[in-house]
Design an enzyme around this catalytic site. Structure first.
Site, mmCIF file in Angstrom:
data_model
loop_
_atom_site.group_PDB
_atom_site.id
_atom_site.type_symbol
_atom_site.label_atom_id
_atom_site.label_comp_id
_atom_site.label_asym_id
_atom_site.label_seq_id
_atom_site.Cartn_x
_atom_site.Cartn_y
_atom_site.Cartn_z
ATOM 1 N N LYS A 72 0.818 -0.860 -0.072
ATOM 2 C CA LYS A 72 0.167 0.016 -0.161
ATOM 3 C C LYS A 72 0.776 1.717 0.564
ATOM 4 O O LYS A 72 1.887 1.406 0.934
ATOM 5 C CB LYS A 72 -0.430 0.092 1.480
ATOM 6 C CG LYS A 72 -2.638 1.110 1.028
ATOM 7 C CD LYS A 72 -3.207 0.105 0.186
ATOM 8 C CE LYS A 72 -4.393 1.323 0.287
ATOM 9 N NZ LYS A 72 -5.513 0.798 -0.596
ATOM 10 N N GLY A 86 -21.918 4.380 -6.531
ATOM 11 C CA GLY A 86 -20.817 4.950 -7.479
ATOM 12 C C GLY A 86 -20.966 3.965 -8.551
ATOM 13 O O GLY A 86 -21.798 3.239 -8.965
#
Ligand code: NAI
Length: 351
Positions: A82, A181
């Site tokens: 990440k 979304g």
């Protein structure tokens, strides 16, 4: 409170954590590589208003580790990583993303970066200008990431409903989709096509209106979505939604959604279990984009979205049947399965 970074890395088995800093652009952040025993670390680039460095560091550790688990459960030739970038005034973001891109290029493919919160096509294009080790948002990239995620969530719902009732029978189900979304709309469309009654909420009124117009979604108030009576509650907005208080307000039989880290902490999964609500672990059901990305970058193919959905359904089915057999919370079962696999691969790599 300070973070003892090397202790934290040792506890969680991290390979590498890099502090990113660029005076010229103002970039500050961290890059974490949790594990590469099965292949390169895959992970998104998250840009967020962290309160302080400590919060950013803890987030990179937590998120990178979750990516390894996701890759392991889906049996992908990849590990987890990440990047978190600290949002603050005065940063020249295009230059900052290019700086990050040059860093990824120097890592030589050990880390393959992708989209995440506040890092969309525009930002990825800056990174892609200086390295191949990032998801290209255009024609040259894997494409259809949100669709792959939506397919996984939908097929995950089917597996969850079968675990509850023996059949999925979407025509007789009510599902609340929170967040309409890219992923939420894909989930709502699949549900509507199968005859489910779909209720939907979003902070953006125009998204709710579009869902109602295009798919017949019944609008619900964003503040009350979580407490609406339904068969399945599908969190497709932000993570951290379920904590000790909100868990008590749920009036569903199952939670299956795309949002990362839906559970504010692992104990919340136990609370759901005690309430008799079946929780499909987020890091299984939302793995569609990762599957599509890894198979594109490592194997050079664009795995069809439906095949990705089927793969996630099969993995979730085995997690849920084990959880039911053991009477254990599914999130704990999935995490243990992933960690056992990772330990075995690490042991094999040492011999
Ligand atoms: P998106 O940004 O396209 O949609 C999120 C929607 O949620 C927006 O319409 C926003 O207005 C709405 N929203 C935010 N807070 C809300 C609230 N409190 N109540 C109701 N609606 C709210 O994001 P996308 O791509 O659809 O992703 C959804 C979630 O799934 C995110 O948490 C993301 O991290 C996660 N996810 C997405 C993947 C992907 O492939 N796009 C992959 C894995 C996880």
């Amino acid at each position: 409170m300070s973070v003892h970074i090397l202790d934290a890395m040792a506890r969680e088995g991290f390979e590498e954590v890099v502090a990113l800093h660029d005076r010229a652009s103002g970039l500050r952040g961290f890059l974490g590589v949790h594990d590469t025993v099965r292949g390169p670390a895959f992970g998104g680039i998250r840009r967020w208003h962290y309160r302080d460095e400590r919060e950013a560091l803890l987030d990179v550790l937590r998120l990178a580790r979750a990516m390894t688990r996701k890759a392991a459960l889906l049996d992908l030739p990849a590990g987890g990583g990440k990047v978190v970038l600290i949002e603050r005034d005065g940063v020249d973001w295009p230059a900052a993303y290019r700086h990050l891109g040059r860093h990824l290029e120097r890592m030589g493919g050990r880390f393959q970066a992708g989209p995440d919160v506040a890092t969309g096509p525009d930002e990825l294009r800056e990174v892609a200008a200086v390295t191949r080790h990032v998801t290209d948002p255009g024609e040259a990239g894997p494409g259809q990431l949100a669709e792959a995620t939506a397919a996984g969530v939908f097929r995950g719902m089917a597996a969850t409903l079968r675990a509850l009732d023996g059949d999925e029978d979407f025509g007789a189900r009510t599902v609340v989709v929170q967040g309409l979304g890219a992923v939420g709309m894909g989930v709502a469309r699949r549900l509507a096509e199968r005859g489910a009654r779909v209720l939907g909420a979003d902070l953006a009124v125009e998204r709710v209106e579009a869902a109602a117009r295009e798919l017949g979604v019944v609008p619900v108030d964003a503040g009350g979505a979580l407490a609406t009576r339904c068969d399945v509650f599908a969190p497709c907005a932000l993570g951290g939604l379920l904590h000790d208080l909100t868990v008590q307000r749920l009036r569903c039989r199952a939670v299956v959604g795309a949002a990362n880290n839906v559970l504010a902490r692992p104990l919340v999964g136990d609370r759901l279990h005690e309430r008799g609500i079946l929780y499909a672990p987020d890091f299984v059901v939302n793995a569609g984009a990762l599957v599509r990305g890894v198979l594109f970058h490592v194997d050079g193919r664009r795995e069809p979205v439906d095949a990705i959905g089927a793969r996630i359904e099969a993995v979730l089915e085995s997690v849920l049947s084990r959880a039911v057999a053991e009477g254990a919370p599914p999130a704990r079962v999935a995490a243990a399965l992933a960690d056992d696999r990772i330990d075995a691969w690490r042991a094999a790599a040492r011999t």
